[in-house]
Design a protein around this motif. Structure first.
Motif, short mmCIF file in Angstrom:
data_model
loop_
_atom_site.label_atom_id
_atom_site.label_comp_id
_atom_site.label_asym_id
_atom_site.label_seq_id
_atom_site.Cartn_x
_atom_site.Cartn_y
_atom_site.Cartn_z
N GLN A 251 57.08 45.82 28.02
CA GLN A 251 58.07 45.94 29.09
C GLN A 251 57.47 45.59 30.44
OE1 GLN A 251 59.36 49.97 28.71
NE2 GLN A 251 60.18 49.67 26.63
N THR A 252 56.22 45.98 30.66
CA THR A 252 55.59 45.78 31.96
C THR A 252 55.17 44.34 32.17
OG1 THR A 252 54.76 48.02 31.83
CG2 THR A 252 53.74 46.59 33.45
N PHE A 253 54.74 43.70 31.09
CA PHE A 253 54.18 42.36 31.25
C PHE A 253 55.29 41.33 31.17
CE2 PHE A 253 51.42 38.77 29.93
CZ PHE A 253 50.69 38.75 31.08
N ARG A 254 55.92 41.06 32.28
CA ARG A 254 57.14 40.27 32.33
C ARG A 254 56.92 38.79 32.14
NH1 ARG A 254 59.01 38.25 36.91
NH2 ARG A 254 61.04 39.22 36.64
N TYR A 255 55.69 38.29 32.19
CA TYR A 255 55.46 36.86 32.03
C TYR A 255 55.86 36.35 30.65
CZ TYR A 255 52.81 36.81 36.40
OH TYR A 255 52.43 36.90 37.72
N ALA A 256 55.92 37.23 29.68
CA ALA A 256 56.33 36.80 28.34
C ALA A 256 57.70 36.15 28.39
CB ALA A 256 56.33 37.98 27.38
N ASP A 257 58.59 36.67 29.22
CA ASP A 257 59.95 36.12 29.30
C ASP A 257 59.96 34.72 29.90
OD1 ASP A 257 61.08 38.37 28.18
OD2 ASP A 257 61.37 39.36 30.12
N VAL A 258 59.27 34.53 31.04
CA VAL A 258 59.33 33.22 31.69
C VAL A 258 58.59 32.17 30.85
CG1 VAL A 258 59.61 34.15 34.01
CG2 VAL A 258 57.31 33.72 33.15
N ILE A 259 57.56 32.58 30.14
CA ILE A 259 56.85 31.64 29.28
C ILE A 259 57.72 31.25 28.09
CG2 ILE A 259 54.93 31.50 27.63
CD1 ILE A 259 53.18 32.80 29.73
N LYS A 260 58.39 32.21 27.51
CA LYS A 260 59.30 31.92 26.40
C LYS A 260 60.42 30.98 26.86
CE LYS A 260 62.52 34.26 23.24
NZ LYS A 260 62.14 33.53 22.03
N MET A 261 60.99 31.24 28.05
CA MET A 261 62.07 30.40 28.56
C MET A 261 61.60 28.96 28.78
SD MET A 261 63.87 33.00 31.28
CE MET A 261 64.78 31.65 32.03
N ALA A 262 60.41 28.80 29.38
CA ALA A 262 59.89 27.45 29.63
C ALA A 262 59.62 26.73 28.32
CB ALA A 262 58.62 27.53 30.48
N TYR A 263 59.05 27.45 27.38
CA TYR A 263 58.71 26.85 26.08
C TYR A 263 59.96 26.36 25.37
CZ TYR A 263 56.54 26.40 21.46
OH TYR A 263 56.10 25.92 20.25
N GLU A 264 61.03 27.15 25.43
CA GLU A 264 62.25 26.81 24.71
C GLU A 264 63.04 25.69 25.39
OE1 GLU A 264 64.22 30.56 24.43
OE2 GLU A 264 63.22 31.10 22.54
N LYS A 265 62.76 25.43 26.65
CA LYS A 265 63.48 24.38 27.37
C LYS A 265 62.99 22.98 27.01
CE LYS A 265 64.86 26.83 31.58
NZ LYS A 265 64.64 26.93 33.06
N ALA A 266 61.84 22.87 26.39
CA ALA A 266 61.24 21.56 26.16
C ALA A 266 60.79 21.43 24.71
CB ALA A 266 60.06 21.34 27.11
N GLU A 267 60.53 20.20 24.32
CA GLU A 267 60.01 19.89 22.99
C GLU A 267 58.83 18.94 23.14
OE1 GLU A 267 60.98 21.03 20.10
OE2 GLU A 267 62.85 22.06 20.66
N ASN A 268 57.92 18.99 22.20
CA ASN A 268 56.88 17.97 22.14
C ASN A 268 57.50 16.68 21.61
OD1 ASN A 268 54.92 20.66 21.15
ND2 ASN A 268 54.41 19.47 22.95
N SER A 269 57.19 15.58 22.26
CA SER A 269 57.81 14.30 21.92
C SER A 269 57.05 13.54 20.83
CB SER A 269 57.93 13.43 23.17
OG SER A 269 56.64 13.19 23.73
N LEU A 270 55.92 14.08 20.41
CA LEU A 270 55.13 13.42 19.37
C LEU A 270 54.33 14.46 18.62
CD1 LEU A 270 52.08 13.49 20.75
CD2 LEU A 270 52.96 11.56 22.02
N GLU A 271 53.77 14.05 17.50
CA GLU A 271 52.94 14.95 16.70
C GLU A 271 51.48 14.77 17.10
OE1 GLU A 271 51.96 15.94 11.99
OE2 GLU A 271 53.68 14.67 12.54
N TYR A 272 50.81 15.88 17.36
CA TYR A 272 49.41 15.86 17.76
C TYR A 272 48.51 15.82 16.53
CZ TYR A 272 50.59 17.18 22.61
OH TYR A 272 51.08 17.21 23.90
#
Length: 535
Positions: A251-272
């Protein structure tokens, strides 16, 4: 002059007990920081009051949206087999009878310097002007302990001086002195692995980055939006205690939310290409593409401590590094983010020029450093290759460029901090290098005339709305002061968008006493103020 080369016996496999002891000390701090609540912010829970976790609005570190990726080559990269001196191949082969790369497996870059043909993506990066090599990087009185030399690189200290704060921890603190009191909405730095590394530590030994121990933990965050699982705990008092602490941290460590939101907004365009580094860079690419306003990242490629059976192991690591970096920038390019990102390798030391009896190399001194990205503006090699016929007293390669010269160049020419700030961060002035980039190409420019007007709406005696009309996007600091010049409220720090920007101020939230205050907007060299009265 103190001889640091003989303070550690664990620099080679000849003394196995000492070598193992060095590795234990090297990893002990990381272990202690990884058990239980493994993130750096969880450590803050014991040092800061919970009110400190109310965030302040903040954009990128400094006044640019540029991003720096540190790629740590953990263990000590063998620079001599990374960039091979064809011009002195006879001496190179004499020192490395079985470890030397055959001349038929090398391709020259320029000036008699070559790289292994089995790393084709290095040549791809080179041919596409995405790579600069800085030769002979090190520091005076080279320390040969993994643990100590990593600290020296992390803190930018002299070899004989113990510095508790990291060079980027000092940068973050200088940029935002109140970061531990009012943490920003987005983390200033993200660190994957490297537990115990001091790079992002402040002077109180608090790591200012969002830190996870590994990509699995980060995947848990982006998939579940939390750090610590609270399911399947033992049904006993101990299990209940663990659940309470983990729920509090989640609950205290709120960065988990913004990181999850940023991650879900984008996709990798190629396979590494599969590797541990690939997993880290693929996540970082998605966070950047997804709009996470984080300026600093650290990732790791481990395994460079090649005391035995080096050739295949080292070549595989170089292949992973070159392939994953090439893929990372190709991924970013699909969203037009590649030009605002710079990646740089670091490693605690190079290897000895002479191979050992185990078909490997032991801890050495100077080594090359890579800088990657479109903004290096042309492939090149900076500095001179160390002279194999002029070694230091310990039989190691002499450095020609202090690693803090590279740091200074990054701070002033990439992150765009003034020379005076850089001197404070690094302790003194270091000569900058020409790595191809400068601050005239930043996307976000600090324009003094960007703010046209400040307005104010009084809802009632303790609730105000301030409006800022910006003719163009501009980096600004929005604060409230009392008549004694003391900062009372920091409303915003970041980019004001073109058009009308609104900020609500409920003075009761800040225990503001009755009296006159000054609302201020700092944009470039321009300071705009408006007085208002709280009754």
């Amino acid at each position: 002059m103190k001889n640091h080369h003989r303070t550690k016996d664990g620099l080679s496999l000849d003394n196995k007990k000492a070598h193992e002891s060095d590795h234990l000390s090297w990893s002990r701090r990381g272990f202690l920081q990884s058990v239980g609540l493994t993130t750096s912010m969880s450590l803050l829970l014991g040092k800061l009051p919970l009110r400190a976790f109310t965030s302040s609005a903040m954009d990128y570190v400094g006044e640019t949206d540029r991003v720096l990726i540190l790629i740590r080559l953990a263990g000590g990269n063998d620079g001599l087999n990374t960039v091979v001196p064809l011009f002195d191949y006879g001496r190179y082969q004499q020192l490395r009878t079985t470890v030397a790369i055959p001349p038929g497996e090398l391709t020259e870059l320029k000036n008699g310097l070559a790289m292994p043909q089995l790393t084709p993506d290095f040549f791809n990066l080179w041919n596409n002007d995405l790579m600069k090599i800085v030769q002979g990087v090190g520091y005076p009185e080279q320390n040969l302990s993994h643990f100590r030399s990593t600290d020296i690189w992390s803190t930018a200290s002299d070899a004989q001086f113990i510095e508790p704060s990291g060079w980027l921890g000092r940068l973050i603190t200088l940029d935002d002195p109140e970061i531990t009191i009012h943490p920003p909405e987005h983390p200033a730095a993200v660190q994957i692995g490297n537990s115990g590394n001091l790079t992002f530590n402040n002077s109180d030994n608090v790591n200012l980055s969002f830190q996870v121990s590994n990509t699995n933990q980060l995947f848990q965050i982006v998939n579940e939006g939390k750090f610590f699982p609270v399911e399947d705990l033992p049904e006993c008092l101990h299990g209940s205690q663990i659940e309470f602490v983990r729920n509090l941290a989640n609950q205290t460590f709120r960065y988990a939310d913004v990181i999850k939101m940023a991650y879900e907004k984008a996709e990798n365009s190629l396979e590494y290409t599969a590797s541990s580094l690939a997993n880290q860079l693929a996540i970082v690419a998605r966070l950047i593409k997804g709009g996470l306003r984080t300026s600093l990242y650290m990732v790791t490629l481990d395994g460079f401590d090649t005391h035995a059976n080096q050739p295949n192991q080292h070549m595989n690591l170089l292949r992973a590094l070159s392939s994953n970096v090439k893929e990372f920038f190709a991924d970013l390019k699909t969203s037009d983010n590649d030009k605002r990102v710079l990646a740089m390798t670091t490693s605690e030391f190079g290897r000895r020029p002479q191979q050992n009896a185990s078909n490997g190399t032991d801890h050495g001194a100077a080594a090359p450093l890579f800088v990657f990205g479109p903004e290096v503006n042309g492939a090149d090699i900076i500095g001179q290759h160390p002279d194999l016929n002029d070694l230091d007293m310990a039989g190691n390669l002499k450095f020609g460029i202090d690693f803090r010269q590279v740091y200074r160049t990054i701070l002033t020419d990439w992150l765009c901090f003034p020379d005076t700030d850089t001197d404070d961060i690094l302790g003194r002035d270091f000569e900058a290098l020409d790595l191809g980039f400068n601050c005239s190409t930043t996307r976000i420019v600090d324009h003094a005339a960007a703010i046209s007007e400040i307005g104010m709406i009084t809802h009632h005696l303790r609730h105000f709305t301030f409006t800022i009309d910006a003719v163009q996007s501009v980096y600004s600091k929005v604060k409230v002061y009392d008549l004694q010049g003391r900062e009372v409220v920091r409303l915003y720090r970041g980019i004001l968008n073109s058009g009308l920007n609104k900020f609500d101020l409920h003075t009761s939230d800040y225990n503001m006493a009755a009296g006159m205050y000054i609302f201020t907007v700092k944009a470039g060299s321009r300071l705009i103020t408006r007085k208002f009265v709280v009754v």
